[in-house]
Design a protein around this motif. Sequence first.
Motif, mmCIF file in Angstrom:
data_model
loop_
_atom_site.group_PDB
_atom_site.id
_atom_site.type_symbol
_atom_site.label_atom_id
_atom_site.label_comp_id
_atom_site.label_asym_id
_atom_site.label_seq_id
_atom_site.Cartn_x
_atom_site.Cartn_y
_atom_site.Cartn_z
ATOM 1 N N LYS A 1 20.704 26.684 55.193
ATOM 2 C CA LYS A 1 20.372 27.382 53.948
ATOM 3 C C LYS A 1 19.491 28.584 54.264
ATOM 4 C CE LYS A 1 16.595 24.086 53.198
ATOM 5 N NZ LYS A 1 16.048 23.047 52.289
ATOM 6 N N GLY A 2 19.432 29.511 53.327
ATOM 7 C CA GLY A 2 18.609 30.680 53.571
ATOM 8 C C GLY A 2 18.697 31.699 52.459
ATOM 9 N N ILE A 3 18.008 32.815 52.675
ATOM 10 C CA ILE A 3 18.002 33.917 51.712
ATOM 11 C C ILE A 3 18.319 35.212 52.458
ATOM 12 C CG2 ILE A 3 16.353 32.840 50.138
ATOM 13 C CD1 ILE A 3 14.204 34.674 51.360
ATOM 14 N N GLU A 4 18.865 36.164 51.723
ATOM 15 C CA GLU A 4 19.188 37.475 52.272
ATOM 16 C C GLU A 4 18.702 38.546 51.305
ATOM 17 O OE1 GLU A 4 23.401 37.158 52.541
ATOM 18 O OE2 GLU A 4 23.372 36.336 54.580
ATOM 19 N N LEU A 5 17.977 39.518 51.809
ATOM 20 C CA LEU A 5 17.516 40.656 51.023
ATOM 21 C C LEU A 5 18.102 41.921 51.642
ATOM 22 C CD1 LEU A 5 13.719 39.720 50.793
ATOM 23 C CD2 LEU A 5 15.504 39.175 49.142
ATOM 24 N N SER A 6 18.599 42.810 50.826
ATOM 25 C CA SER A 6 19.108 44.075 51.332
ATOM 26 C C SER A 6 18.851 45.173 50.319
ATOM 27 C CB SER A 6 20.606 43.982 51.651
ATOM 28 O OG SER A 6 21.355 43.671 50.488
ATOM 29 N N ALA A 7 18.732 46.388 50.831
ATOM 30 C CA ALA A 7 18.450 47.523 49.951
ATOM 31 C C ALA A 7 18.895 48.811 50.613
ATOM 32 C CB ALA A 7 16.958 47.597 49.620
ATOM 33 N N ALA A 8 19.219 49.787 49.787
ATOM 34 C CA ALA A 8 19.531 51.137 50.248
ATOM 35 C C ALA A 8 18.894 52.123 49.271
ATOM 36 C CB ALA A 8 21.036 51.360 50.325
ATOM 37 N N LEU A 9 18.321 53.197 49.806
ATOM 38 C CA LEU A 9 17.640 54.167 48.946
ATOM 39 C C LEU A 9 17.914 55.582 49.420
ATOM 40 C CD1 LEU A 9 15.617 54.830 46.667
ATOM 41 C CD2 LEU A 9 13.785 54.613 48.381
ATOM 42 N N GLU A 10 18.368 56.423 48.503
ATOM 43 C CA GLU A 10 18.514 57.858 48.769
ATOM 44 C C GLU A 10 17.170 58.519 48.469
ATOM 45 O OE1 GLU A 10 22.585 58.858 46.669
ATOM 46 O OE2 GLU A 10 21.492 57.208 45.689
ATOM 47 N N PHE A 11 16.548 59.106 49.483
ATOM 48 C CA PHE A 11 15.229 59.716 49.278
ATOM 49 C C PHE A 11 15.299 60.924 48.344
ATOM 50 C CE2 PHE A 11 13.708 58.079 53.661
ATOM 51 C CZ PHE A 11 13.548 56.808 53.127
ATOM 52 N N GLY A 12 16.495 61.490 48.184
ATOM 53 C CA GLY A 12 16.637 62.606 47.256
ATOM 54 C C GLY A 12 16.358 62.204 45.822
ATOM 55 N N ILE B 1 18.445 52.299 54.797
ATOM 56 C CA ILE B 1 19.197 51.069 54.576
ATOM 57 C C ILE B 1 18.488 49.950 55.337
ATOM 58 C CG2 ILE B 1 21.402 49.867 54.842
ATOM 59 C CD1 ILE B 1 22.758 52.597 54.993
ATOM 60 N N GLY B 2 18.276 48.828 54.703
ATOM 61 C CA GLY B 2 17.603 47.724 55.381
ATOM 62 C C GLY B 2 18.078 46.380 54.867
ATOM 63 N N SER B 3 17.931 45.358 55.714
ATOM 64 C CA SER B 3 18.279 43.998 55.315
ATOM 65 C C SER B 3 17.378 43.006 56.039
ATOM 66 C CB SER B 3 19.743 43.688 55.617
ATOM 67 O OG SER B 3 19.973 43.688 57.011
ATOM 68 N N TYR B 4 17.176 41.868 55.407
ATOM 69 C CA TYR B 4 16.364 40.793 55.978
ATOM 70 C C TYR B 4 17.012 39.466 55.612
ATOM 71 C CZ TYR B 4 12.653 37.290 56.291
ATOM 72 O OH TYR B 4 11.937 36.158 56.566
ATOM 73 N N SER B 5 17.109 38.562 56.581
ATOM 74 C CA SER B 5 17.657 37.243 56.287
ATOM 75 C C SER B 5 16.810 36.168 56.970
ATOM 76 C CB SER B 5 19.116 37.141 56.741
ATOM 77 O OG SER B 5 19.210 37.199 58.146
ATOM 78 N N TYR B 6 16.646 35.074 56.280
ATOM 79 C CA TYR B 6 15.944 33.912 56.821
ATOM 80 C C TYR B 6 16.853 32.700 56.667
ATOM 81 C CZ TYR B 6 12.718 30.026 57.355
ATOM 82 O OH TYR B 6 12.119 28.866 57.765
ATOM 83 N N THR B 7 17.103 32.028 57.763
ATOM 84 C CA THR B 7 18.021 30.891 57.770
ATOM 85 C C THR B 7 17.325 29.673 58.348
ATOM 86 O OG1 THR B 7 19.885 32.392 58.108
ATOM 87 C CG2 THR B 7 20.269 30.048 58.539
ATOM 88 N N GLY C 1 16.703 32.131 63.145
ATOM 89 C CA GLY C 1 15.922 31.913 61.931
ATOM 90 C C GLY C 1 15.692 33.189 61.148
ATOM 91 N N THR C 2 15.309 34.263 61.827
ATOM 92 C CA THR C 2 14.958 35.515 61.152
ATOM 93 C C THR C 2 15.688 36.694 61.786
ATOM 94 O OG1 THR C 2 12.749 34.682 60.602
ATOM 95 C CG2 THR C 2 13.078 37.072 60.522
ATOM 96 N N VAL C 3 16.314 37.506 60.944
ATOM 97 C CA VAL C 3 16.974 38.733 61.401
ATOM 98 C C VAL C 3 16.665 39.835 60.400
ATOM 99 C CG1 VAL C 3 19.158 39.872 61.951
ATOM 100 C CG2 VAL C 3 18.873 37.449 62.474
ATOM 101 N N TYR C 4 16.254 41.017 60.899
ATOM 102 C CA TYR C 4 16.180 42.151 59.976
ATOM 103 C C TYR C 4 16.682 43.409 60.669
ATOM 104 C CZ TYR C 4 11.581 43.268 62.091
ATOM 105 O OH TYR C 4 10.546 43.569 62.957
ATOM 106 N N ASN C 5 17.261 44.298 59.857
ATOM 107 C CA ASN C 5 17.824 45.560 60.322
ATOM 108 C C ASN C 5 17.227 46.701 59.516
ATOM 109 O OD1 ASN C 5 20.312 44.721 62.149
ATOM 110 N ND2 ASN C 5 20.325 43.365 60.376
ATOM 111 N N LEU C 6 16.849 47.772 60.194
ATOM 112 C CA LEU C 6 16.311 48.960 59.541
ATOM 113 C C LEU C 6 17.087 50.179 60.033
ATOM 114 C CD1 LEU C 6 12.498 48.237 60.045
ATOM 115 C CD2 LEU C 6 13.866 47.734 58.011
ATOM 116 N N THR C 7 17.546 51.014 59.111
ATOM 117 C CA THR C 7 18.293 52.213 59.474
ATOM 118 C C THR C 7 17.817 53.390 58.626
ATOM 119 O OG1 THR C 7 20.280 50.970 60.081
ATOM 120 C CG2 THR C 7 20.568 53.304 59.601
#
Length: 270
Positions: free
Chosen positions: A185-196, A208-214, A239-245
């Motif tokens: 089981k786990g949760i996933e958070l993700s988001a994308a934002l145009e700075f303009g 663009i970023g995402s975070y997951s905990y399993t 257990g933990t993965v996150y990506n930042l772009t």
Amino acid sequence: GVQVVSQRQESTGSAINQTVSPTSVIAITRKASYTDILPSLNLAYDLGSGHRIRFAAAKVLARPRMDEMRANFTPSFGNPCGGSPPCVPGQTVNPWSASGGNPLLEPWRAKAVDLSYEWYFGRASYISIAGFYKKLDNYIYTQRRTFDFTGLPLPPTAANIPAGVNISPIGQIDQPANGKGGSIKGIELSAALEFGRITSILDGFGFIGSYSYTKSNLKPTASVDPNVVQATRIPGLTGTVYNLTGYYEKNGFQARASYRYRSAFKGEVT
């Protein structure tokens, strides 16, 4: 929807007994078949103004790797009477052991539920949070199990076992096998934002970023010693993965810089 999966598997290989000279090779063939009915449900509800809720439920499976289903195995023959106290006539010993594959492996099977909330507030901007739960009915990992070595010739080292001591054909084999029960089981958070959207000076830049905990909660399995319990970890489960772009995209030009973090996990080498 409903999917029906019929699986038939068969492996032909060799029992390679290196304990005798010349090496004894015995051809073996083993097979199995399984049929699974896999229902699935996918729902989406639009709340308006870019807000959505999604729900999914399904029974799923994943087949074992081909090398895990190989019929080949390699026996070995120990000397259980070499220690102290010595073996005595009438005693039964189990000197056989082996390692190999398992053509009778069943697939990974699970019941999965996913629920997510999504908010889209721009052409390339959104926020999402999702939770998932997978109840495992079957999974695969290497176990030490009992095995019948009947039919294999005794090696010359069997002469080291005193006369009158019974040599049992039942021994142990390390091979992939199915575990029962447990969950992921786990949760996933993700988001994308145009700075303009914040200021026109940053038009073209974005994030663009995402975070997951399993978390895995598999039922422990008994080890060779019945008084000892070993916890089971699935290879590759993190257990933990996150990506930042960070990115820039404008006027036909594109540039990106990314960072990925993954916490410790159990690996395997094939």
